[in-house]
Design a protein around this motif. Structure first.
Motif, PDB file in Angstrom:
ATOM      1  N   MET A   1       0.843  -1.169   0.000  1.00 53.98           N
ATOM      2  CA  MET A   1       0.000   0.000   0.000  1.00 53.98           C
ATOM      3  C   MET A   1       0.891   1.235   0.000  1.00 53.98           C
ATOM      4  O   MET A   1       1.818   1.315   0.793  1.00 53.98           O
ATOM      5  N   LYS A   2       0.535   2.148  -0.880  1.00 50.93           N
ATOM      6  CA  LYS A   2       1.342   3.356  -1.015  1.00 50.93           C
ATOM      7  C   LYS A   2       0.459   4.589  -1.111  1.00 50.93           C
ATOM      8  O   LYS A   2      -0.706   4.511  -1.476  1.00 50.93           O
ATOM      9  N   ALA A   3       1.090   5.707  -0.808  1.00 52.14           N
ATOM     10  CA  ALA A   3       0.471   7.009  -1.006  1.00 52.14           C
ATOM     11  C   ALA A   3       1.562   7.972  -1.442  1.00 52.14           C
ATOM     12  O   ALA A   3       2.733   7.801  -1.100  1.00 52.14           O
ATOM     13  N   TYR A   4       1.165   8.965  -2.194  1.00 51.97           N
ATOM     14  CA  TYR A   4       2.098   9.953  -2.726  1.00 51.97           C
ATOM     15  C   TYR A   4       1.634  11.343  -2.316  1.00 51.97           C
ATOM     16  O   TYR A   4       0.443  11.642  -2.368  1.00 51.97           O
ATOM     17  N   ALA A   5       2.583  12.181  -1.948  1.00 48.42           N
ATOM     18  CA  ALA A   5       2.255  13.559  -1.573  1.00 48.42           C
ATOM     19  C   ALA A   5       1.828  14.363  -2.795  1.00 48.42           C
ATOM     20  O   ALA A   5       1.004  15.267  -2.692  1.00 48.42           O
ATOM     21  N   ARG A   6       2.399  14.030  -3.947  1.00 46.94           N
ATOM     22  CA  ARG A   6       2.063  14.712  -5.208  1.00 46.94           C
ATOM     23  C   ARG A   6       1.693  13.654  -6.243  1.00 46.94           C
ATOM     24  O   ARG A   6       2.165  12.521  -6.177  1.00 46.94           O
ATOM     25  N   LEU A   7       0.904  14.041  -7.191  1.00 41.72           N
ATOM     26  CA  LEU A   7       0.532  13.122  -8.266  1.00 41.72           C
ATOM     27  C   LEU A   7       1.784  12.770  -9.064  1.00 41.72           C
ATOM     28  O   LEU A   7       2.451  13.665  -9.606  1.00 41.72           O
ATOM     29  N   PRO A   8       2.122  11.495  -9.140  1.00 46.24           N
ATOM     30  CA  PRO A   8       3.306  11.110  -9.914  1.00 46.24           C
ATOM     31  C   PRO A   8       3.132  11.430 -11.403  1.00 46.24           C
ATOM     32  O   PRO A   8       2.003  11.483 -11.913  1.00 46.24           O
ATOM     33  N   GLN A   9       4.242  11.636 -12.072  1.00 47.53           N
ATOM     34  CA  GLN A   9       4.177  11.869 -13.518  1.00 47.53           C
ATOM     35  C   GLN A   9       3.625  10.625 -14.187  1.00 47.53           C
ATOM     36  O   GLN A   9       3.793   9.510 -13.708  1.00 47.53           O
ATOM     37  N   GLY A  10       2.976  10.840 -15.311  1.00 42.44           N
ATOM     38  CA  GLY A  10       2.440   9.724 -16.068  1.00 42.44           C
ATOM     39  C   GLY A  10       1.025   9.331 -15.680  1.00 42.44           C
ATOM     40  O   GLY A  10       0.536   8.291 -16.105  1.00 42.44           O
ATOM     41  N   PHE A  11       0.360  10.145 -14.856  1.00 44.16           N
ATOM     42  CA  PHE A  11      -1.033   9.875 -14.496  1.00 44.16           C
ATOM     43  C   PHE A  11      -1.910  10.975 -15.047  1.00 44.16           C
ATOM     44  O   PHE A  11      -1.504  12.129 -15.114  1.00 44.16           O
ATOM     45  N   ARG A  12      -3.114  10.590 -15.438  1.00 42.01           N
ATOM     46  CA  ARG A  12      -4.077  11.586 -15.895  1.00 42.01           C
ATOM     47  C   ARG A  12      -5.443  11.300 -15.286  1.00 42.01           C
ATOM     48  O   ARG A  12      -5.741  10.192 -14.848  1.00 42.01           O
ATOM     49  N   PHE A  13      -6.253  12.318 -15.299  1.00 42.18           N
ATOM     50  CA  PHE A  13      -7.595  12.250 -14.728  1.00 42.18           C
ATOM     51  C   PHE A  13      -8.411  11.143 -15.391  1.00 42.18           C
ATOM     52  O   PHE A  13      -8.415  11.013 -16.613  1.00 42.18           O
ATOM     53  N   GLN A  14      -9.096  10.346 -14.563  1.00 40.75           N
ATOM     54  CA  GLN A  14     -10.004   9.331 -15.090  1.00 40.75           C
ATOM     55  C   GLN A  14     -11.449   9.684 -14.782  1.00 40.75           C
ATOM     56  O   GLN A  14     -12.292   9.662 -15.677  1.00 40.75           O
ATOM     57  N   GLU A  15     -11.742   9.990 -13.516  1.00 37.15           N
ATOM     58  CA  GLU A  15     -13.122  10.296 -13.145  1.00 37.15           C
ATOM     59  C   GLU A  15     -13.162  10.956 -11.776  1.00 37.15           C
ATOM     60  O   GLU A  15     -12.206  10.912 -11.016  1.00 37.15           O
ATOM     61  N   ARG A  16     -14.307  11.537 -11.474  1.00 35.03           N
ATOM     62  CA  ARG A  16     -14.543  12.137 -10.161  1.00 35.03           C
ATOM     63  C   ARG A  16     -15.804  11.504  -9.594  1.00 35.03           C
ATOM     64  O   ARG A  16     -16.828  11.428 -10.270  1.00 35.03           O
ATOM     65  N   ILE A  17     -15.701  11.041  -8.391  1.00 37.68           N
ATOM     66  CA  ILE A  17     -16.840  10.465  -7.686  1.00 37.68           C
ATOM     67  C   ILE A  17     -17.278  11.514  -6.674  1.00 37.68           C
ATOM     68  O   ILE A  17     -16.548  11.816  -5.738  1.00 37.68           O
ATOM     69  N   ASP A  18     -18.451  12.065  -6.879  1.00 34.58           N
ATOM     70  CA  ASP A  18     -18.951  13.122  -5.996  1.00 34.58           C
ATOM     71  C   ASP A  18     -20.349  12.735  -5.550  1.00 34.58           C
ATOM     72  O   ASP A  18     -21.323  12.918  -6.295  1.00 34.58           O
ATOM     73  N   LEU A  19     -20.436  12.197  -4.351  1.00 41.69           N
ATOM     74  CA  LEU A  19     -21.692  11.659  -3.844  1.00 41.69           C
ATOM     75  C   LEU A  19     -22.663  12.736  -3.384  1.00 41.69           C
ATOM     76  O   LEU A  19     -23.767  12.424  -2.961  1.00 41.69           O
ATOM     77  N   VAL A  20     -22.269  13.993  -3.502  1.00 42.76           N
ATOM     78  CA  VAL A  20     -23.153  15.104  -3.145  1.00 42.76           C
ATOM     79  C   VAL A  20     -23.633  15.820  -4.400  1.00 42.76           C
ATOM     80  O   VAL A  20     -24.822  16.050  -4.591  1.00 42.76           O
ATOM     81  N   LYS A  21     -22.716  16.159  -5.293  1.00 46.74           N
ATOM     82  CA  LYS A  21     -23.067  16.951  -6.475  1.00 46.74           C
ATOM     83  C   LYS A  21     -23.543  16.118  -7.662  1.00 46.74           C
ATOM     84  O   LYS A  21     -24.262  16.619  -8.510  1.00 46.74           O
ATOM     85  N   ASN A  22     -23.143  14.847  -7.731  1.00 46.54           N
ATOM     86  CA  ASN A  22     -23.579  13.976  -8.816  1.00 46.54           C
ATOM     87  C   ASN A  22     -24.923  13.366  -8.414  1.00 46.54           C
ATOM     88  O   ASN A  22     -24.999  12.499  -7.546  1.00 46.54           O
ATOM     89  N   ARG A  23     -25.991  13.830  -9.057  1.00 46.83           N
ATOM     90  CA  ARG A  23     -27.357  13.443  -8.678  1.00 46.83           C
ATOM     91  C   ARG A  23     -27.575  11.932  -8.742  1.00 46.83           C
ATOM     92  O   ARG A  23     -28.178  11.346  -7.838  1.00 46.83           O
ATOM     93  N   LYS A  24     -27.083  11.272  -9.770  1.00 49.94           N
ATOM     94  CA  LYS A  24     -27.269   9.830  -9.914  1.00 49.94           C
ATOM     95  C   LYS A  24     -26.563   9.087  -8.775  1.00 49.94           C
ATOM     96  O   LYS A  24     -27.134   8.175  -8.171  1.00 49.94           O
ATOM     97  N   GLN A  25     -25.340   9.487  -8.460  1.00 55.03           N
ATOM     98  CA  GLN A  25     -24.609   8.849  -7.371  1.00 55.03           C
ATOM     99  C   GLN A  25     -25.296   9.132  -6.031  1.00 55.03           C
ATOM    100  O   GLN A  25     -25.408   8.236  -5.189  1.00 55.03           O
ATOM    101  N   LEU A  26     -25.762  10.348  -5.831  1.00 58.90           N
ATOM    102  CA  LEU A  26     -26.445  10.723  -4.600  1.00 58.90           C
ATOM    103  C   LEU A  26     -27.707   9.886  -4.390  1.00 58.90           C
ATOM    104  O   LEU A  26     -27.943   9.359  -3.298  1.00 58.90           O
ATOM    105  N   ILE A  27     -28.507   9.741  -5.429  1.00 59.31           N
ATOM    106  CA  ILE A  27     -29.732   8.943  -5.327  1.00 59.31           C
ATOM    107  C   ILE A  27     -29.389   7.486  -5.038  1.00 59.31           C
ATOM    108  O   ILE A  27     -30.003   6.850  -4.168  1.00 59.31           O
ATOM    109  N   THR A  28     -28.405   6.948  -5.732  1.00 58.99           N
ATOM    110  CA  THR A  28     -27.991   5.560  -5.514  1.00 58.99           C
ATOM    111  C   THR A  28     -27.558   5.343  -4.071  1.00 58.99           C
ATOM    112  O   THR A  28     -27.966   4.379  -3.416  1.00 58.99           O
ATOM    113  N   VAL A  29     -26.745   6.246  -3.534  1.00 56.64           N
ATOM    114  CA  VAL A  29     -26.258   6.116  -2.160  1.00 56.64           C
ATOM    115  C   VAL A  29     -27.413   6.253  -1.168  1.00 56.64           C
ATOM    116  O   VAL A  29     -27.486   5.511  -0.183  1.00 56.64           O
TER     117      VAL A  29
END
Length: 184
Positions: A1-29
Motif C-alpha cells: 500500500m502506497k500514497a504519494y504527496a504529489r501526483l506522480p508523472q504519467g497519471f491523468r484524470f479518469q473520473e470524479r466520484i462526488d456523492l453530493v453533487k452527482n445526482r445519480k450517485q447521490l440517489i444511488t447512495v
C-alpha cells in the motif's frame, strides 16, 4: 500500500466520484442507505435480547452514541489516511455529512482499505457491545449500528465502484469527493 504527496508523472484524470453533487450517485447512495438501515433494523428485531426495551432514556443514549460514532467513523478514515500517507488528514462537517480528507494520492489497495475500514471496525465493535452489555443497552447500541451500516452507504458505493478498476489507479479524497487518476 502506497500514497504519494504529489501526483506522480504519467497519471491523468479518469473520473470524479462526488456523492453530493452527482445526482445519480447521490440517489444511488441514498437508496442504498435506506435499504441498509431497514436490513439492520430487521437484524436487530430478529436477534435482540428478549427483554430489550427502548424508552426515552435509551433515546438519549442512542443520540449521544450516534454523535460519538460519527466522530469515530471519520477518525478511522483519518487515522488510516495518516498511517499510509504520513500526511495530516483534514476533517469537516457539512449539513448532511461528516468527512475526512487528504491531499495524498492513494493506490487502489490503500484506498479500498481506507474506504471500508470504518464499517468493518464499527460493525464488529457495536455488535459485540450490543450483545455483551445488559439488555437495556441493546437498542441504543443497535441504533448506533443502524447509523453505522446505513451511514457507510457512500463508503460501500465507492468501494464497489473502484473494486474492478485496474490496480494501478490512484485515488485522491478531498473529503467531499474522490478523484481517480490512471496511468497514461
Amino acid at each position: 500500500m502506497k500514497a504519494y504527496a504529489r501526483l506522480p508523472q504519467g497519471f491523468r484524470f479518469q473520473e470524479r466520484i462526488d456523492l453530493v453533487k452527482n445526482r445519480k450517485q447521490l440517489i444511488t447512495v441514498n437508496v442504498l442507505s435506506i435499504a441498509l438501515a431497514a436490513l439492520t433494523v430487521a437484524a436487530g428485531v430478529l436477534f435482540r435480547p428478549q427483554n430489550a426495551s427502548f424508552g426515552w432514556v435509551q433515546w438519549i443514549f442512542a443520540f449521544a452514541g450516534i454523535a460519538l460514532y460519527i466522530v469515530g467513523h471519520e477518525a478511522v478514515h483519518g487515522v488510516l489516511m495518516w498511517l499510509i500517507s504520513h500526511e495530516k488528514p483534514h476533517f469537516g462537517f457539512k449539513l448532511m455529512y461528516a468527512y475526512a480528507g487528504s491531499s495524498a494520492y492513494f493506490d487502489k489497495l490503500a484506498y479500498l482499505l481506507i474506504a471500508i475500514a470504518p464499517l468493518a471496525v464499527w460493525t464488529i465493535v457495536l455488535s459485540v457491545l450490543a450483545f455483551v452489555l445488559p439488555a437495556v443497552c441493546f437498542w441504543p447500541v443497535w441504533a448506533v449500528q443502524v447509523m453505522n451500516v446505513s451511514g457507510a452507504a457512500g463508503d460501500l458505493y465507492v468501494f464497489f465502484h473502484l473494486i474492478n478498476r485496474p490496480r494501478t489507479i490512484l485515488v485522491q479524497d478531498d473529503g467531499a469527493a474522490m478523484t481517480v487518476w490512471r496511468p497514461v
